[in-house]
Write an enzyme that holds these catalytic residues in place. Structure first.
Site, short mmCIF file in Angstrom:
data_model
loop_
_atom_site.label_atom_id
_atom_site.label_comp_id
_atom_site.label_asym_id
_atom_site.label_seq_id
_atom_site.Cartn_x
_atom_site.Cartn_y
_atom_site.Cartn_z
N ASP A 34 -2.24 3.81 -6.06
CA ASP A 34 -3.66 4.12 -5.91
C ASP A 34 -4.37 3.41 -7.05
O ASP A 34 -4.26 3.80 -8.21
CB ASP A 34 -3.86 5.64 -5.99
CG ASP A 34 -5.34 6.04 -6.03
OD1 ASP A 34 -6.21 5.16 -5.88
OD2 ASP A 34 -5.62 7.25 -6.19
N ASP A 44 -13.58 12.77 -0.44
CA ASP A 44 -13.03 12.20 -1.69
C ASP A 44 -14.09 12.11 -2.76
O ASP A 44 -14.99 11.26 -2.71
CB ASP A 44 -12.45 10.80 -1.37
CG ASP A 44 -11.78 10.15 -2.58
OD1 ASP A 44 -11.96 10.65 -3.72
OD2 ASP A 44 -11.07 9.15 -2.40
N GLU A 69 -7.59 4.50 1.69
CA GLU A 69 -7.33 5.71 0.89
C GLU A 69 -7.30 6.98 1.75
O GLU A 69 -6.37 7.79 1.62
CB GLU A 69 -8.36 5.83 -0.24
CG GLU A 69 -8.13 4.79 -1.33
CD GLU A 69 -9.31 4.59 -2.26
OE1 GLU A 69 -10.26 5.41 -2.21
OE2 GLU A 69 -9.31 3.61 -3.03
N LYS A 74 -13.03 -2.02 -10.41
CA LYS A 74 -12.92 -1.93 -8.95
C LYS A 74 -14.27 -2.11 -8.27
O LYS A 74 -14.35 -2.62 -7.16
CB LYS A 74 -12.33 -0.56 -8.59
CG LYS A 74 -12.04 -0.37 -7.11
CD LYS A 74 -11.35 0.97 -6.90
CE LYS A 74 -11.07 1.26 -5.44
NZ LYS A 74 -10.36 2.55 -5.28
#
Ligand code: ADP
Ligand code: MG
Length: 637
Positions: free
Chosen positions: A23, A211, A187, A87
Site C-alpha cells: 500500500d 476510505d 485500493e 503521491k
C-alpha cells in the site's frame, strides 16, 4: 490469445515465490505478505515497531535520503528538504497541481508546462516517481530483512480514481525500486479482498468502501460478479483527512490558551511538537474508554521539547464531545460524498450489501457512527483499517503467484504494448497483465510547425527505450493539415479484442484524418522469450529510468530552446537589450548542458532559462490580451 497460466505470465516458474503486497499511501505506506504457515495476510514490521512507514523522504545536506519515521521528524523544521505527499504529484503536470501549490512546503518546479512535475531539493531534481521509489525501496528492504529472502515482485495499490498516467508512474516507481510490479490494484478492491469479498466465483455483491486517510478521503461503490470487481463510481475530497482533524485540535488549543497562530509560525520546532501532540490526542480519543485527553506528563520526549518554551504551562485538554463538535462539519462532507457516489452509481443505500472501512481516520468513533447511520447498517471494521489495503494486496499477490490454485486463469497481456515518443522513449498504453479485451486511448501532438504526418510505431516490452523492445508495427498518419506545433490532436487507440488481436488506430481530431493497423502481438513469441524480456527489464530498470529521465529532460530543454527562439524573433520589440543578453546567455548555457549526460544540470539550466524569460513572456501575453480587447471594442462599437 490462448489461455495463459498465471505463473508463466508472471515469469515465476519456481514454486512458492514471495510476492509482496504494497500500500503506497499518501501518508503511510506498508508491505504485507501471506504468512507461509497460517496462509493469512500479515503486515510486516520490525520487532514491536509499527507496520506503517510514513510516506516521507528527507534529504540531508549531502543529498542522502532517509525514509519514514526518521524523515517525519524534519517535517516542520526542514520543510524544503522533507518531501511528504509525493503521491499527490504522481503523473501530474504543474498545471494539474498549481491550484493547491500552497499545500507543498517544498519546491515544486513551477515551469508552466504540461510536462510532468518535478521537485527541487538543493541542486537535485526529483520526479515524484523517484521520490516514491525511495519509499518502495524502504519497504522492499524491510520485507527482505524480515523474510530473509530477496523480494523482487510486488502488487501495488492505487486509488480507484487514479488515471492511466498515475498508474504508469506507480509502476515506474516500483521498477526503479527494483520491483517487478505484477499488477496495480485499486485500493478499494484490495480492501474488499482483505475481507474475503470477491474470492468466491458465485458471489454477487455491491460494496461501499469508505476510505478516510491522513490527507485524502474517497468513497468507492464496487460491484463484484464472478470474481471480477467493477468500480461503479467514486467520489471524495483529495484535501480532507485526519491531518485536518489535527489542525482543528491545534486551533482549538491555541484558542483555549488565548494564543494566536503567529506563535507557531515563528517557532517551527514548537509547531512540530504540537502537531505530534494533537495527533496523539486524537488517537487516544479513538479508544472508547477515554473521553478526555490530557497531556501525559510521563512522556519524556514531550516534556523535554516543551521545557523552556512559553507553552510550558499550556493546557492540552480535549474532551470527546469537543473533538466531535470540531470535526462534525468534515464528517458531514464525507457523508455528502457517499450520497453523491451512490447517486452516480444509480443506487440507494438499500442496494449496498457491505460497507468496508479503510484508513487510519476511520478509527474515530464519530466517523464510524456517521457512516453506519448513513448506510443504515453496521460497517466492517474488524481488519486494521490502516493495514487493510496492504493485506488485500498480499491476497492478490498470492493469487498471482498461483498459490490459490482454483482461482483465475485469465486472458491477459503478457507484455506491455506502447508507442515510440520523442527521443525513442516507450510510452506504454496497455500495461502487461491487463485483462483482455481492453481498450486504451491517448492523445499526442506534433513537435514541428506544419508537420503533415506522424509516424506511429508500435512496440512490445518492458524497457524504457523502444530500441530495447520488440517492434510490432509501424505506419504513417498522413494528411494532417498544416498547423503550428502542439496544435494538432492525434488520438491513438489501442484495442485488444477477445482473440488477442491488437488494433491500433490514429486519428487527428481537428481534421478527422484517420488510419489503422492490425497486429498479433504474441505471434512468433515463445514463453521463454517473454520471460527473458521480463527479466531484462528488471536487470536494466535503474539504467532505463535514468535514461528516460535524461531523454525527458533533453526533450523539454530542446523544446524550451525552440519556443524561446521563436518568441525572440516574433517579439523582439518587447525586450530590452539587457534582457536579450541575459536570455542569450541562459540559452547558451542550456545548449551546452544539452550536450552532456547530466539530467540535473539540464533541468537546472532549463529552469534558469524559464525564470529569465518569464517576465517578458508575461508582457507579451498582456500585449496580446490588450490587442484582443481593442479588437473587441472596435467590433462592439
Ligand atoms: P493514507 O491512506 O493517507 O496513507 P492512513 O490510512 O495511514 O493514511 O491514515 C493516516 C491517518 O490516520 C492519520 O491522520 C492518522 O493520524 C490517522 N489515525 C491513525 N490512527 C488513528 C486513531 N487511532 N484514531 C484516529 N486517527 C488515527
Ligand atoms: Mg490509504
Amino acid at each position: 490469445m490462448a489461455k495463459i497460466g498465471i505463473n508463466i505470465v508472471t515469469g515465476s516458474l519456481q514454486q512458492a515465490e514471495l510476492i509482496v503486497g504494497i500500500d503506497l499511501g499518501t501518508t503511510n505506506s506498508l508491505v504485507a505478505i501471506i504468512h507461509p504457515d497460517t496462509k493469512k495476510p500479515i503486515a510486516l514490521k520490525e520487532h514491536d515497531s509499527s507496520s506503517l512507514v510514513p510516506s516521507i523522504v528527507h534529504f540531508d545536506s549531502y543529498g542522502n535520503a532517509s525514509v519514514g519515521e526518521v524523515a517525519k521528524q524534519y517535517l516542520e523544521t526542514e520543510p524544503q528538504n522533507t518531501i511528504f505527499s509525493a503521491k499527490r504529484l504522481m503523473g501530474k503536470s504543474y498545471n494539474d497541481v498549481k491550484k493547491n501549490a500552497n499545500f507543498f512546503t517544498y519546491k515544486v518546479i513551477d515551469d508552466n508546462t504540461e510536462s510532468l512535475v518535478k521537485v527541487q531539493v538543493g541542486n537535485q531534481f526529483f520526479s515524484p516517481i523517484e521520490l516514491s521509489s525511495f519509499i518502495l525501496k524502504e519497504l522492499k528492504q524491510r520485507a527482505e530483512h524480515i523474510m530473509k529472502t530477496p523480494v523482487t515482485k510486488a502488487v501495488i495499490t492505487v486509488p480507484a480514481y487514479f488515471n492511466d498516467a498515475q498508474r504508469q508512474a506507480t509502476r515506474d516507481a516500483g521498477k526503479l525500486a527494483g520491483l517487478d510490479v505484477l499488477r496495480i490494484v485499486n485500493e478499494p478492491t484490495a480492501a474488499s479482498l482483505a475481507y474475503g469479498l470477491g474470492l468466491r466465483a458465485d458471489e454477487e455483491k455491491t460494496i461501499a468502501v469508505y476510505d478516510l486517510g491522513g490527507g485524502t478521503f474517497d468513497v468507492s461503490i464496487l460491484r463484484i460478479t464472478n470474481g471480477i470487481f467493477e468500480v461503479l463510481s467514486t467520489n471524495g475530497d483529495t484535501y480532507l483527512g485526519g491531518d485536518d482533524f489535527d489542525r482543528l485540535i491545534i486551533q482549538y488549543w491555541l484558542q483555549q490558551n488565548g494564543l494566536s497562530e503567529e506563535v507557531l509560525h515563528n517557532n517551527k520546532q514548537l509547531s512540530q511538537t504540537i502537531r505530534l501532540i494533537a495527533e496523539d490526542a486524537k488517537k487516544q480519543l479513538s479508544n472508547l474508554s477515554i473521553t478526555n485527553y490530557e497531556l501525559p506528563i510521563t512522556n519524556d520526549d514531550v516534556r523535554f521539547s516543551l521545557h523552556d518554551s512559553l507553552l510550558a504551562k499550556f493546557n492540552f485538554q480535549l474532551s470527546t464531545a469537543d473533538f466531535n463538535k470540531l470535526i462534525q462539519p468534515l464528517i458531514d462532507r464525507t457523508i455528502t460524498s457517499c450520497s453523491d457516489a451512490l447517486k452516480d452509481a444509480g443506487l440507494t443505500t438499500a442496494d449496498v450489501d457491505t460497507i468496508v472501512m479503510v484508513g487510519g481516520s476511520t478509527r474515530v468513533p464519530a466517523v464510524k457512527n456517521a457512516v453506519s447511520n448513513f448506510f443504515g447498517k453496521p460497517v466492517n471494521d474488524t481488519v486494521n483499517p490502516d493495514e487493510v489495503v496492504a493485506l488485500g494486496a498480499a491476497v492478490q499477490a498470492d493469487i498471482l503467484a498461483g498459490n490459490n490454485k482454483d482461482f483465475l486463469l485469465l486472458d491477459i497481456t503478457p507484455l506491455s504494448l506502447g508507442l515510440e515518443t520523442m527521443g525513442g522513449l516507450m510510452d506504454v498504453l496497455i500495461p502487461r497483465n491487463s485483462k483482455i479485451p481492453t481498450k486504451v486511448g491517448r492523445q499526442y501532438t506534433t513537435y514541428v510547425d506544419g508537420q503533415g504526418s506522424m509516424r506511429i510505431s508500435v512496440f512490445q516490452g518492458e524497457r524504457d527505450m523502444v530500441k530495447d523492445n520488440r517492434k510490432l508495427a509501424e505506419f504513417n498518419l498522413t494528411g494532417i493539415p498544416g498547423m503550428p506545433a502542439g496544435l494538432p490532436k492525434v488520438e491513438v487507440n489501442f484495442l485488444i479484442n477477445a482473440d488477442g488481436i491488437l488494433v491500433v488506430t490514429a486519428k487527428e481530431l481537428r481534421s478527422g484524418v484517420q488510419q489503422s493497423i492490425e497486429v498479433k502481438p504474441q505471434y512468433g513469441l515463445s514463453d521463454d522469450q517473454v520471460e527473458k524480456m521480463l527479466m531484462d527489464s528488471i536487470t536494466h530498470a535503474k539504467d532505463d529510468i535514468q535514461t528516460r529521465a535524461l531523454v525527458e529532460a533533453r526533450t523539454e530543454g530542446e523544446q524550451l530552446l525552440g519556443v524561446t527562439e521563436k518568441f525572440l524573433t516574433k517579439n523582439a520589440g518587447l525586450i530590452t537589450q539587457e534582457e536579450m543578453i541575459v536570455t542569450a546567455q541562459a540559452m547558451q548555457a542550456l545548449q551546452l548542458a544539452l550536450t552532456m549526460e547530466d539530467k540535473n544540470l539540464i533541468q537546472a539550466k532549463t529552469e534558469e532559462l524559464n525564470e529569465v524569460t518569464r517576465p517578458f513572456a508575461e508582457r507579451a501575453m498582456d500585449a496580446a490580451i490588450n490587442t484582443a480587447m481593442k479588437g473587441q471594442n472596435i467590433l462592439g462599437n
